[in-house]
Scaffold this active site. Structure first.
Site: not given
Length: 337
Positions: A58, A127, A84, A153
């Site tokens: 995790d 993105e 995502s 990101k």
């Protein structure tokens, strides 16, 4: 035998990458938040579920990361995990940041402490370009993310670059444009389209509800893109690469390609939020716009320039957009048999 570790191994890209690495003779390990039969569905679909070793892992638990990465020494590490789905990132901005941004630095710093020679791949995304500064977008295009997902990101991308430059780690980022497959999650627009069209082709009567039909994306095939990921980590020097087809397609056109693959012939009527698609043969409504699927801040045009990947990695996409839409539509149609 080389060893690799993949976070997000049960997702679309993780599954295709697992298959690629297994075929290349790797010992493949994967990190998942919870090991269950449902999580194995994609790995089972490509026949690699019994060929990978899974670990509970995790990205928001530093002690867990340390123990697993200390004990499982690997040559290559592929970070494909995260929240995502762009649409959900407005509802889950803190979680998206914790996994997509802070999770990356937790991984890098743990690897720096226990196995700094491990080659690291970070799954960056188109993105990050958001409100695009130029068309097409390359590795040097200014970033202006338009969603919490894109912002997270962007941090992950820059911290990967920072650990490469500051600590000498072999850490590369792949700036991947949209890539799809029959294993794509059902919440993503391409799979949503092909699943609903398959149901309509099988006799259903509920039209698919979509958002901005004018949004354009550079769509490729996930199986091609994981090959690019692998090639990045085989280079002597780490670097960042755009992976893209260089072809832009509207959501409307993707819908048309998928529909035609199933014998449907959409007639587009109306504009904007009033737009619908009606099958010319049967008169059934195939699609209607639902404003709730519009994003708070849209990314209207993404198209990638993958010249660097072509020249330095020898990477080329092999599946075109129409072939991809047909592949996905036929797979969903066959699954309903």
């Amino acid at each position: 035998m080389k060893k690799a570790f993949i976070t997000g191994i049960t997702g679309q890209d993780g599954t295709y990458l697992s298959k690629l690495l297994v075929e290349k003779g790797y010992e493949v390990h994967g990190g998942v938040r919870r090991i269950s039969q449902s999580a194995m569905a994609r790995l089972n679909a490509l026949g690699v579920a019994d060929k990978v070793q899974l670990h509970e892992f995790d990205l928001i638990e530093p002690n867990n990361l340390f123990r697993v990465l200390r004990d499982v020494k690997v040559d290559e590490f592929y970070n494909l995990a995260g929240q995502s789905f762009v649409g959900s990132s407005w509802e889950l901005p803190i979680y998206t940041a914790d996994v997509g941004a802070m999770g990356v630095v937790r991984l890098l710093d743990t690897l720096r402490s226990v196995h700094p020679e491990t080659r690291f791949y970070q799954a960056s995304t188109s993105e990050m370009f958001g409100l695009v500064a130029e068309v097409p977008q390359s590795e040097t295009t200014r970033l202006h993310p338009r969603s919490p997902y894109g912002v997270a990101k962007t941090y992950g991308h820059y911290i990967t670059m920072n650990y490469r430059e500051s600590h000498g780690m072999h850490a590369s980022s792949g700036i991947l444009f949209n890539h799809e497959s029959p294993l794509r999650g059902t919440e993503f627009v391409t799979r949503k389209i092909t699943m609903h069209l398959a149901a309509l082709a099988r006799g259903g009567d509920a039209p698919v509800e979509l958002g901005n039909m004018d949004a354009q994306r550079d769509w490729g095939f996930s199986g091609d893109y994981v090959e690019g990921m692998w090639r990045m980590l085989q280079q002597d020097k780490a670097d960042d690469y755009v992976l893209a087809t260089g072809v832009t397609t509207s959501i409307r056109d993707f819908f048309t390609y998928a529909a035609e693959a199933l014998g449907l012939n959409p007639d587009w009527q109306g504009e904007g939020r009033e737009e619908i698609a009606v099958d010319r043969k049967s008169g059934r409504q195939l699609m209607k716009v639902n404003p709730k699927f519009y994003r708070p801040a849209e990314v209207d045009l993404l198209i990638g320039d993958a010249r660097k990947a072509r020249e330095k990695l020898g990477w080329e996409p092999s599946v075109g957009i129409r072939e991809l839409a047909e592949m996905m539509a036929r797979a969903d149609y066959d699954a309903l048999a």
